[in-house]
Write an enzyme that holds these catalytic residues in place. Structure first.
Site, PDB file in Angstrom:
ATOM      1  CG  ASP A  13       3.906  11.092  -0.960  1.00 43.80           C
ATOM      2  OD1 ASP A  13       3.822  11.391   0.281  1.00 43.80           O
ATOM      3  OD2 ASP A  13       2.966   9.933  -1.314  1.00 43.80           O
ATOM      4  NE  ARG A  92       3.631   0.827  -8.174  1.00 41.83           N
ATOM      5  CZ  ARG A  92       2.266   1.171  -9.467  1.00 41.83           C
ATOM      6  NH1 ARG A  92       1.549   0.289 -10.700  1.00 41.83           N
ATOM      7  NH2 ARG A  92       1.464   2.100  -7.623  1.00 41.83           N
ATOM      8  CG  ASP A 121       3.922   0.544  -5.406  1.00 46.34           C
ATOM      9  OD1 ASP A 121       4.440  -0.572  -5.753  1.00 46.34           O
ATOM     10  OD2 ASP A 121       2.626   1.166  -5.510  1.00 46.34           O
TER      11      ASP A 121
HETATM   12  N1  ARG Z   1      -1.950  -3.630  -2.338  1.00 46.88           N
HETATM   13  C1  ARG Z   1      -1.402  -3.353  -3.164  1.00 46.88           C
HETATM   14  C2  ARG Z   1      -0.518  -3.616  -4.311  1.00 46.88           C
HETATM   15  O1  ARG Z   1       0.676  -3.884  -3.212  1.00 46.88           O
HETATM   16  C3  ARG Z   1      -1.979  -2.170  -4.391  1.00 46.88           C
HETATM   17  C4  ARG Z   1      -1.724  -0.189  -3.796  1.00 46.88           C
HETATM   18  C5  ARG Z   1      -2.196   0.026  -4.808  1.00 46.88           C
HETATM   19  N2  ARG Z   1      -2.266   1.450  -3.769  1.00 46.88           N
HETATM   20  C6  ARG Z   1      -3.358   2.526  -3.758  1.00 46.88           C
HETATM   21  N3  ARG Z   1      -2.900   3.971  -3.779  1.00 46.88           N
HETATM   22  N4  ARG Z   1      -4.461   2.380  -4.026  1.00 46.88           N
HETATM   23  O2  ARG Z   1       0.005  -4.199  -4.958  1.00 46.88           O
END
Ligand code: ARG
Length: 412
Positions: A13, A92, A121
């Site tokens: 990406d 994040r 994110d």
């Molecule tokens: N769903 C989780 C969150 O939004 C973690 C996402 C993690 N990303 C991954 N590619 N496993 O906090």
């Protein structure tokens, strides 16, 4: 000359974003920023190689300590969201701030990420960035890119992406947790194979781990003082070797999508279990129950990437006020993939062995007979309410001035 700072990991990406920011958005220069919150070193090597091949100027910022401090706020708050200790979510805003710092220092006009329009994110990054004067760009979301399109585009442009890209699972790793999603795991009825796990061994053996806290903050493991980052890294290795800290959750994302996520977080499990156990010893019942609501609210905001919100400062103020006495030790036993408290000790314990003991009579003015009056009144309102429902006649008010309480007493 227009310049844009891109959150750059070297994955598919963010790699396709580099030429797209020039071609589609008209920027003259793209700079990459990679923020270290404890990803494996291979990820940095990969990002560097890809950046070299792209001729991208890559800035690496070490934010592990800031991130660990935030993880310790989460410990003080016993924070989890739907059973997950919030590793990705807490990282994040730290990453977003670090990238913004570089963008401003480099005099950029815009700031970009490679998140899709389905996840959390994008919201967490932009919640921070949109507070600045920079333009915010999300090429993958805005151009409606698909994985297939990106792979074709990368081939056509001869971009440095590995054929097939990235393996079976999508992994997000930092010091607080390792998240695994995608592939067959998207089927909630599919049991994860052992090879999705890297931090946690198959549960074997048994050990105890003593955590020392000072005002709610972990300061030592088994008596040995450690700084936050090495303490967390040590526990991930040590406790992970006993197989603890795995969760498999159905997670409700901010946009409403329900997704299946698998996490590993041995250090978080040990520290959260031990911290809670110590609080149970030193906080009053009223503090414990009110704090539950604070924790819930804090965790929601953390999941949403809003740890910088004024309400979180206010919640932190409550939490910090309670942590003055969260000093002492808690010991957990780690075995069979399980982590449970087996001992706790604090000079601030709201506990008197003498008072609680069955063997001691009349300590500190506490005598069994004193409880009789309390026992008479306990449940009074409930008994009365049930009588009313059942149509039982209410006790007559005494007319001789002896008081209604006597009458009710007689009834019961
Ligand atoms: N769903 C989780 C969150 O939004 C973690 C996402 C993690 N990303 C991954 N590619 N496993 O906090």
């Amino acid at each position: 000359m227009a310049t844009v700072a891109l959150a750059f990991s070297g994955g598919l990406d963010t790699t396709v974003c580099v030429p797209l920011l020039k071609e589609e958005y008209g920027y003259d220069e793209v700079i990459g920023v990679n923020v270290d919150v404890g990803q494996p070193t291979e990820e940095f090597d990969e990002a560097e190689e890809t950046a070299d091949a792209l001729g991208l100027d890559l800035h690496v910022v070490d934010a592990k300590e800031e991130f660990a401090d935030l993880c310790y706020d989460a410990v003080k708050t016993n924070a989890t969201y739907q059973g997950y200790p919030l590793g990705t979510a807490l990282a994040r805003p730290v990453i977003a701030e670090a990238i913004l710092g570089v963008a401003e220092e480099q005099g950029c006009d815009a700031i970009a990420h490679g998140c899709t329009g389905k996840g959390n994110d994008q919201l967490r990054f932009e919640a921070v960035w949109r507070g600045s004067d920079l333009e915010v760009i999300a090429p993958v979301r805005e151009l409606g890119l698909t994985r297939e399109w990106e792979i074709d585009y990368a081939a056509e442009k001869d971009l440095p992406v590995e054929a097939g890209d990235g393996g079976v699972w999508s992994i997000d790793e930092n010091i607080w947790s390792r998240a695994v999603e995608g592939g067959k795991l998207e089927d909630p009825s599919y049991e994860p194979p052992e090879d999705i796990y890297e931090w946690t061994a198959g549960p074997e053996g048994e050990t105890t781990i003593e955590v020392t806290f000072e005002e709610g903050v972990p300061v030592a493991i088994d008596g040995e003082a450690m700084d936050p980052v090495p303490l967390i890294q040590y526990l991930n290795k040590y406790a992970g070797g006993y197989g603890i800290g795995r969760t498999d959750v159905m997670e409700d994302r901010m946009l409403g999508l329900k997704v299946r996520e698998n996490y590993e977080h041995p250090a978080a499990t040990v520290l959260l279990t031990a911290h809670q156990a110590l609080e149970d010893l030193v906080l009053t019942k009223n503090e414990r129950s009110f704090k539950k609501g604070i924790e819930q609210e804090w965790s929601e905001k953390a999941y949403q990437g809003l740890v910088f919100a004024p309400v979180v400062d206010a919640l932190d103020a409550f939490v910090d006020e309670t942590q003055d006495v969260v000093t002492g030790t808690a010991t957990v036993k780690v075995s069979g993939g399980n982590c449970r408290v087996v001992a706790r000790d604090s000079e601030y314990a709201v506990y008197s062995e003498e008072m609680a003991s069955f063997n001691t009579e009349d300590v500190a003015g506490i005598a069994q007979e004193d409880a009789t009056g309390v026992a008479k009144y306990h449940g009074l309102q409930e008994r009365l309410a049930n009588d009313v429902k059942a149509g039982v006649e209410k006790p007559e008010l005494a007319t001789d001035g002896s008081g209604a309480a006597d009458e009710i007493d007689d009834e019961n």
